[in-house]
Design a protein around this motif. Structure first.
Motif, PDB file in Angstrom:
ATOM      1  N   THR A 563       0.846  -1.197   0.000  1.00 30.22           N
ATOM      2  CA  THR A 563       0.000   0.000   0.000  1.00 30.22           C
ATOM      3  C   THR A 563       0.878   1.243   0.000  1.00 30.22           C
ATOM      4  N   ASP A 564       0.242   2.412  -0.104  1.00 30.87           N
ATOM      5  CA  ASP A 564       0.979   3.690  -0.067  1.00 30.87           C
ATOM      6  C   ASP A 564       0.995   4.271   1.344  1.00 30.87           C
ATOM      7  N   PHE A 565       0.995   3.385   2.349  1.00 28.81           N
ATOM      8  CA  PHE A 565       0.966   3.819   3.740  1.00 28.81           C
ATOM      9  C   PHE A 565       2.196   4.661   4.075  1.00 28.81           C
ATOM     10  N   VAL A 566       3.384   4.219   3.636  1.00 34.52           N
ATOM     11  CA  VAL A 566       4.616   4.937   3.960  1.00 34.52           C
ATOM     12  C   VAL A 566       4.600   6.330   3.344  1.00 34.52           C
ATOM     13  N   ALA A 567       4.208   6.440   2.068  1.00 27.41           N
ATOM     14  CA  ALA A 567       4.186   7.739   1.389  1.00 27.41           C
ATOM     15  C   ALA A 567       3.213   8.693   2.072  1.00 27.41           C
ATOM     16  N   LEU A 568       2.034   8.181   2.440  1.00 28.00           N
ATOM     17  CA  LEU A 568       1.042   9.032   3.100  1.00 28.00           C
ATOM     18  C   LEU A 568       1.544   9.495   4.467  1.00 28.00           C
ATOM     19  N   PHE A 569       2.154   8.579   5.222  1.00 28.21           N
ATOM     20  CA  PHE A 569       2.632   8.957   6.549  1.00 28.21           C
ATOM     21  C   PHE A 569       3.782   9.961   6.456  1.00 28.21           C
ATOM     22  N   GLU A 570       4.711   9.742   5.517  1.00 31.25           N
ATOM     23  CA  GLU A 570       5.825  10.685   5.372  1.00 31.25           C
ATOM     24  C   GLU A 570       5.328  12.050   4.923  1.00 31.25           C
ATOM     25  N   ALA A 571       4.333  12.087   4.023  1.00 30.63           N
ATOM     26  CA  ALA A 571       3.763  13.372   3.605  1.00 30.63           C
ATOM     27  C   ALA A 571       3.112  14.080   4.792  1.00 30.63           C
ATOM     28  N   ALA A 572       2.430  13.315   5.646  1.00 28.72           N
ATOM     29  CA  ALA A 572       1.808  13.918   6.822  1.00 28.72           C
ATOM     30  C   ALA A 572       2.861  14.431   7.795  1.00 28.72           C
ATOM     31  N   GLU A 573       3.961  13.688   7.968  1.00 29.59           N
ATOM     32  CA  GLU A 573       5.028  14.126   8.862  1.00 29.59           C
ATOM     33  C   GLU A 573       5.731  15.376   8.318  1.00 29.59           C
ATOM     34  N   GLN A 574       5.927  15.400   6.986  1.00 32.08           N
ATOM     35  CA  GLN A 574       6.522  16.598   6.386  1.00 32.08           C
ATOM     36  C   GLN A 574       5.610  17.803   6.575  1.00 32.08           C
ATOM     37  N   ALA A 575       4.317  17.580   6.471  1.00 33.07           N
ATOM     38  CA  ALA A 575       3.367  18.673   6.688  1.00 33.07           C
ATOM     39  C   ALA A 575       3.446  19.172   8.127  1.00 33.07           C
ATOM     40  N   VAL A 576       3.661  18.253   9.069  1.00 34.13           N
ATOM     41  CA  VAL A 576       3.787  18.657  10.471  1.00 34.13           C
ATOM     42  C   VAL A 576       5.023  19.537  10.657  1.00 34.13           C
ATOM     43  N   ALA A 577       6.152  19.116  10.052  1.00 35.17           N
ATOM     44  CA  ALA A 577       7.391  19.910  10.174  1.00 35.17           C
ATOM     45  C   ALA A 577       7.234  21.270   9.504  1.00 35.17           C
ATOM     46  N   LYS A 578       6.642  21.288   8.302  1.00 38.12           N
ATOM     47  CA  LYS A 578       6.443  22.552   7.588  1.00 38.12           C
ATOM     48  C   LYS A 578       5.468  23.442   8.347  1.00 38.12           C
ATOM     49  N   HIS A 579       4.487  22.808   9.001  1.00 38.45           N
ATOM     50  CA  HIS A 579       3.499  23.571   9.763  1.00 38.45           C
ATOM     51  C   HIS A 579       4.188  24.353  10.887  1.00 38.45           C
ATOM     52  N   SER A 580       5.167  23.759  11.541  1.00 39.21           N
ATOM     53  CA  SER A 580       5.893  24.442  12.617  1.00 39.21           C
ATOM     54  C   SER A 580       6.681  25.635  12.075  1.00 39.21           C
ATOM     55  N   ASP A 581       7.333  25.465  10.904  1.00 39.06           N
ATOM     56  CA  ASP A 581       8.091  26.569  10.307  1.00 39.06           C
ATOM     57  C   ASP A 581       7.178  27.726   9.934  1.00 39.06           C
ATOM     58  N   LEU A 582       6.032  27.404   9.333  1.00 35.62           N
ATOM     59  CA  LEU A 582       5.107  28.468   8.927  1.00 35.62           C
ATOM     60  C   LEU A 582       4.530  29.184  10.151  1.00 35.62           C
ATOM     61  N   GLU A 583       4.238  28.437  11.198  1.00 30.72           N
ATOM     62  CA  GLU A 583       3.734  29.089  12.412  1.00 30.72           C
ATOM     63  C   GLU A 583       4.781  30.038  12.998  1.00 30.72           C
ATOM     64  N   TRP A 584       6.047  29.636  12.974  1.00 29.16           N
ATOM     65  CA  TRP A 584       7.128  30.503  13.474  1.00 29.16           C
ATOM     66  C   TRP A 584       7.230  31.773  12.644  1.00 29.16           C
ATOM     67  N   GLU A 585       7.154  31.623  11.315  1.00 31.22           N
ATOM     68  CA  GLU A 585       7.211  32.800  10.441  1.00 31.22           C
ATOM     69  C   GLU A 585       5.993  33.677  10.667  1.00 31.22           C
ATOM     70  N   GLN A 586       4.812  33.081  10.858  1.00 33.22           N
ATOM     71  CA  GLN A 586       3.599  33.864  11.066  1.00 33.22           C
ATOM     72  C   GLN A 586       3.681  34.685  12.342  1.00 33.22           C
ATOM     73  N   GLU A 587       4.269  34.130  13.389  1.00 33.51           N
ATOM     74  CA  GLU A 587       4.431  34.886  14.628  1.00 33.51           C
ATOM     75  C   GLU A 587       5.348  36.088  14.427  1.00 33.51           C
ATOM     76  N   GLY A 588       6.434  35.918  13.639  1.00 33.02           N
ATOM     77  CA  GLY A 588       7.322  37.049  13.363  1.00 33.02           C
ATOM     78  C   GLY A 588       6.639  38.134  12.563  1.00 33.02           C
ATOM     79  N   VAL A 589       5.858  37.744  11.549  1.00 34.74           N
ATOM     80  CA  VAL A 589       5.126  38.731  10.748  1.00 34.74           C
ATOM     81  C   VAL A 589       4.108  39.451  11.609  1.00 34.74           C
ATOM     82  N   THR A 590       3.460  38.729  12.504  1.00 36.51           N
ATOM     83  CA  THR A 590       2.450  39.344  13.378  1.00 36.51           C
ATOM     84  C   THR A 590       3.063  40.431  14.256  1.00 36.51           C
ATOM     85  N   LEU A 591       4.266  40.198  14.725  1.00 32.72           N
ATOM     86  CA  LEU A 591       4.932  41.188  15.570  1.00 32.72           C
ATOM     87  C   LEU A 591       5.312  42.446  14.785  1.00 32.72           C
ATOM     88  N   ARG A 592       5.565  42.308  13.480  1.00 33.19           N
ATOM     89  CA  ARG A 592       5.969  43.468  12.663  1.00 33.19           C
ATOM     90  C   ARG A 592       4.777  44.325  12.229  1.00 33.19           C
TER      91      ARG A 592
END
Length: 747
Positions: A563-592
């Motif tokens: 099945t494509d279980f590994v691909a789906l899980f890795e895509a979800a994990e990458q989304a989690v990591a990217k989500h943290s980066d975007l949240e960090w950038e959003q907090e910086g923009v909010t302060l400016r």
């Protein structure tokens, strides 16, 4: 020529062996077709049945299976009618074969109407037919082998050692007969055989009788002492709670010794009676006669009871059970074994043409039931049921004596109740003995029920069922203080902590019995690592259990390898990591973004545009992450359903616990004419109830309908003549129906 050779030649000459082989093949074919049709009908939706033209593929397959089933059933019915007539002709020439037919018919009646592991639909209907069959069997044995049978004469012979020795000198030699098995004898000859057997060193009947006489003498002496001590202790002293007088102390001491002496005398009396009944087996047909009486006595103890069970929809149900049925099934098994010992080479009708089959692989549920049977064996259920059946044997003998004695007492003797005849006194003694044996059988039955509940405690599947039933009961009692009050009520949710404790126990059972631990996401990571390392391998579970969590991970990973279980899980994990980066950038923009920029709606700064872009990206990322995890969940649940169903139950507990934890009491107020009143409203109970119901329904789907304590004893007692529990555990009532009835005796 002996009996076995005579029977074998007769069956071969009439061509019954080949006909029975064909009947067994047709029976297996109809059972397979019926099971396939049931599965197909269960999987077909209502919409397909409403659309008549054109037929769907499932409907066409159903019609074909139904036609094949009808054709095979017609052929089987015709063949069984011919076999029935042919077996009757053989039985007319070979009486032991007729007795085997009757016993097989009793076995089928005992097993089929109740349906193993099912509630008892009507306890009176099958009991009447079985009782008639057992009485007819006893009568037929007496007519064939001991035409002038008088069982009451047995006590007169065995009560006195000198009389017994005189009878033993006349004992004839047991002779084999070419079509009767053993030669018929008169009642005197049978009694002489019994007397000789009772004098053998193996039984030592009269030594036990002398011991019983000494015990009874001691009981009488202690009873006289107890009556004398009771007269010396004044009545007020018996009710003094703070001090004991010397007379009262002596009275209690004698009462304690009297109780012990009575119990020992009762046990010794049973030993003597069993040795007397054992001596009857010196003439083999009488062993079958006794076993029929024992089964009849056990049948009389059947009663309808109720127990709590889990239904398929996940709710508690009161089911009717046959209390004491396990005792009756064990007695029927003993009846069949007594026939095999008396006529070891005589086949039952159902065994003719039946080939020795290799041991079939059991399903996980059947393995679990077999393990439950082994647990009952280890706990000593077999010894307990034999003790109960010894009382049933005594009750059977007493009932035969009682029925004859009732015929000797006229209605005028019963009218003059102040002057009892010798027969009436004897009848009273028999009734007291029957009450004693019935009380003992009930005590042994309670012990067996306790063993069955203990076996459920030791088996993870049964323990889950019991905890789920308890959780459903506790959830129905979860409540808060109701009604409007002048003072603020407590916001405590009653029974919530107790319900959470039950959920913790459910998790512990799944952890310790089924090796499940950790969270869903950590389990997914382990599966992905296993697939990446290419360690996935098929692992066979036994009774829903594996050796370790590593095997659970390996088996799930092996099922998900294509099945494509590994691909789906890795895509979800990458989304989690990217989500943290975007949240960090959003907090910086909010302060400016300054306050003026937020107020000025006519001008949008680059930071504000970037903030909106980041919010949109985060929303899309959350959705993709959620979708990927949902797909991973679906794949994981399907894999767990196939290779390890308890895993799905374990991970579903998290959502159930969350629903219970969020249940809370909300305070409401109402003010009228300056007066404020309060009340509590429980929130979240409906969702928690629905979640628990869904989880318990999943439990039933995973493990199948689980037997109650009484039904588990029924399954354990449903054994074939060799005593193997697997023989009837392989029979699944839902898929295979009931055993065939090859023969039914004439009315």
């Amino acid at each position: 020529m002996n009996l076995a050779d005579n029977l074998r030649l007769m069956l071969e000459r009439r061509g019954l062996h080949e006909a029975c082989v064909k009947a067994h093949r047709l029976r297996r074919c109809t059972e397979d077709l019926r099971a396939g049709l049931h599965v197909l009908q269960a999987g077909m939706g209502t919409w397909e049945r409403l659309v008549f033209h054109p037929d769907t593929e499932d409907e066409q397959a159903e019609n074909q299976l139904a036609a094949d089933l009808k054709r095979e059933q017609v052929g089987l019915e015709k063949l069984e009618k011919k076999l029935k007539k042919a077996f009757q002709r053989v039985a007319d020439e070979i009486p032991p074969f007729e007795i085997g037919q009757r016993i097989e018919h009793i076995c089928i009646l005992a097993l089929s109407p109740f349906q193993i592991g099912r509630p008892l639909p009507s306890p009176e209907t099958p009991s009447k037919e079985i009782k008639q069959a057992l009485l007819a069997l006893s009568k037929r044995i007496g007519a064939l082998w001991v035409p002038d049978l008088d069982t009451d004469a047995l006590s007169r012979v065995l009560d006195d050692q000198k009389t017994c020795r005189r009878w033993a000198k006349q004992a004839p030699e047991l002779k084999a007969h070419y079509y009767m098995g053993v030669a018929p004898v008169s009642n005197e000859q049978m009694l002489a055989m019994v007397a000789a057997a009772s004098l053998s060193d193996r039984t030592d009947l009269f030594k036990q009788t002398r011991t019983l006489a000494r015990m009874e003498k001691k009981v009488r002496r202690l009873r006289e002492n107890w009556i004398e001590a009771g007269g010396q202790a004044p009545w007020p002293a018996w009710n003094h709670l703070f001090s004991d007088s010397k007379a009262e102390w002596r009275l209690n001491q004698i009462a304690g010794r009297l109780k012990v002496a009575v119990e020992k005398a009762d046990g010794q009396r049973e030993t003597v009676h069993l040795l007397q009944q054992k001596a009857l087996e010196a003439y083999p047909p009488m062993a079958i006669y006794q076993a029929a009486g024992r089964a009849l006595a056990a049948l009389e103890q059947l009663d309808a009871g109720q127990e709590v069970s889990l239904a398929a929809d996940g709710v508690r149900r009161q089911v009717r059970v046959a209390t004491g049925r396990a005792l009756f099934l064990a007695a029927v098994a003993g009846l069949r074994q007594s026939f095999q010992r008396a006529f070891p080479d005589v086949l039952l009708p159902g065994e003719v043409g039946l080939k020795e089959q290799t041991k079939a692989r059991l399903s996980p549920r059947q393995e679990m039931l077999a393990e439950a049977c082994q647990t009952l064996d280890r706990l000593g259920a077999g010894l307990e049921i034999q003790r109960s059946l010894s009382h049933a044997l005594s009750m059977g003998a007493l009932e035969r004596s009682h029925s004859k004695l009732r015929a000797l007492i006229s209605w005028t003797d019963r009218v003059y109740y102040w002057d009892q005849t010798k027969e009436e006194k004897r009848e009273e003694q028999i009734e007291n003995s029957k009450d004693h044996h019935e009380f003992k059988m009930e005590a042994h039955w309670r012990e067996l029920l306790g063993m069955s509940r203990q076996a459920s405690e030791e088996l993870g599947v049964m323990k889950l069922r019991d905890l789920a039933i308890e959780a459903l009961g506790i959830l129905s009692e979860v409540s808060v203080e109701r009604g409007w009050q002048s003072s603020q009520p407590s916001l405590r949710v009653r029974e919530k902590k107790e319900l959470l404790r039950i959920l913790v126990q459910l998790k512990e059972v799944l952890t310790h019995q089924f090796y499940m631990k950790g969270g869903r996401r950590s389990f997914m990571k382990d599966v992905v690592r296993n697939l990446a390392a290419k360690k996935a391998a098929p692992v066979r579970s036994k009774a829903f259990r594996l050796a370790s969590q590593t095997e659970v991970i390996e088996s799930v990973a092996y099922d998900l390898r294509e099945t494509d279980f590994v691909a789906l899980f890795e895509a979800a994990e990458q989304a989690v990591a990217k989500h943290s980066d975007l949240e960090w950038e959003q907090e910086g923009v909010t302060l400016r973004i300054s306050t003026w920029d937020r107020i000025n709606v006519f001008h949008t700064t680059p930071d504000e545009r970037r903030h909106k872009e980041l919010a949109k990206e985060l929303s899309e990322l959350d959705e993709r992450q959620r979708q990927n995890f949902l797909k991973c969940d679906a794949l994981l649940e399907d894999a767990l359903d196939r290779v390890y169903p308890p895993g799905r139950l374990y991970y579903a507990l998290g959502g159930l616990r969350h629903r219970v934890e969020v249940m809370k009491a909300q305070l409401q107020t109402r003010t009228r004419k300056g007066t404020t009143r309060y009340r509590c409203v429980l929130q979240g109970k409906a969702k928690a109830k629905e979640s628990l119901k869904s989880w318990t329904a999943m439990l039933v789907r995973v493990f199948g309908p689980l037997p109650t304590a009484t039904q588990l004893l029924d399954i354990w007692a449903s054994r074939d003549g060799s005593g193997r529990p697997e023989a009837w555990l392989r029979w699944d009532p839902e898929a295979r129906g009931t055993p065939p009835i090859l023969w039914k005796p004439k009315s």
